[in-house]
Design an enzyme around this catalytic site. Structure first.
Site, PDB file in Angstrom:
ATOM      1  CB  ILE A  74      -1.102   0.008   1.251  1.00  0.00           C
ATOM      2  CG1 ILE A  74      -2.069  -1.168   0.977  1.00  0.00           C
ATOM      3  CG2 ILE A  74      -1.798   1.623   1.259  1.00  0.00           C
ATOM      4  CD1 ILE A  74      -2.918  -1.383   2.317  1.00  0.00           C
TER       5      ILE A  74
ATOM      6  CE1 TYR B  27      -1.472  -5.644  13.331  1.00  0.00           C
ATOM      7  CE2 TYR B  27      -3.897  -6.292  13.183  1.00  0.00           C
ATOM      8  CZ  TYR B  27      -2.718  -5.783  12.542  1.00  0.00           C
ATOM      9  OH  TYR B  27      -2.582  -5.117  11.272  1.00  0.00           O
TER      10      TYR B  27
END
Length: 274
Positions: free
Chosen positions: A17, A162
């Protein structure tokens, strides 16, 4: 909506990205600082800071490739100072670098959690702090690649370590938008509605089979372009979804973003998206 002549400092821009955001801005004639660790080719993942710099130049932009570990305070400050000197200012910081391990508290190694915290949450704070003197002069942008704060328990049950580090990024977005408002700095987050087909995802999952349910990074790049093209804090303090911001900018057709256009396969929502 053009980024011509603007300078973007993008972390983790050697692939995925981050690379796509760099190339989209380059097509406008922007200056791109490719700030990433990948100076040498990875055996399984394509792209280095130098290969992306060449792509940026070929796309119509100007490039500065800097090998940077976003955990290193001295290196980050030096890289931003070098970028400022090279291009005469910095208009946007894109905190794209990330680390992921979808493991619960019982099984996560502390060194892996430390890595995620350092690259996800801490690096956003560090890079934003180091970039602030330059962004104050340009009334620029900070864009964090982090999710909406979805507190549904499913996003904590299996991989809360996470989740905590990514939500930390989003909370910094909300805080910095208020803290930096007197300087005219816009701060937003961006996250994909669906899975994005990147080499890193392929590496994590072990195959490209899931890509038929994914979109390409181009949708995130176009969404980032729309955010970074906004002016005068007309867009700030938001935890945006790629499809949402594109719709706000008049985009109504998304089929061309599919990894497999024309496929009847259902797109897979990304993490933290109900």
């Amino acid at each position: 909506m053009s980024l011509q002549g603007k300078t973007l400092f993008i972390t983790g821009a050697s692939r995925g990205i981050g690379r796509e955001i760099a190339l989209r801005a380059a097509r406008d004639g922007a200056n791109i600082v490719i700030a990433a660790k990948s100076a040498e080719p990875h055996p399984k993942l394509p792209g280095t800071i130098y290969s992306v710099a060449e792509e940026v130049e070929n796309a119509g932009g100007k490039a500065l490739a800097l090998q940077v570990d976003v955990r290193d305070e001295v290196a980050v400050h030096q890289a931003l100072a070098q970028a400022n000197e090279h291009f005469g200012g910095i208009d946007a910081l894109v905190n794209n670098a990330g680390a992921i391990k979808l493991t619960g508290v019982q099984h996560i190694e502390l060194k892996r959690f430390d890595l995620m915290h350092q690259i996800n949450t801490r690096a956003v704070l560090l890079c934003s702090q180091a970039a602030q003197p330059y962004l104050k002069k340009s009334a620029g942008h900070i864009l964090n690649l982090s999710p909406p704060l979805n507190l549904a328990t499913q996003w904590f049950a299996q991989y809360s370590p996470y989740t905590v580090t990514k939500y930390g990024m989003s909370m910094l977005t909300l805080g910095m938008s208020e803290e930096f408002k007197h300087y005219g700095i816009s701060v937003n987050s961006l996250w994909p509605q669906t899975m994005i087909a990147t080499a890193a995802i392929e590496f994590q999952l072990g195959s490209r089979e899931s890509f038929k349910h994914a979109r390409t990074p181009a949708i995130m790049a176009d969404a980032a372009h729309a955010i970074l093209s906004s002016a005068n804090r007309s867009l700030t303090g938001r935890l945006l979804i790629d499809e949402e911001i594109l719709r706000e900018n008049g985009v109504t057709e998304f089929e061309h973003y599919r990894f497999a256009p024309g496929s009847s396969d259902t797109l897979m929502p990304d993490l933290f998206i109900d």
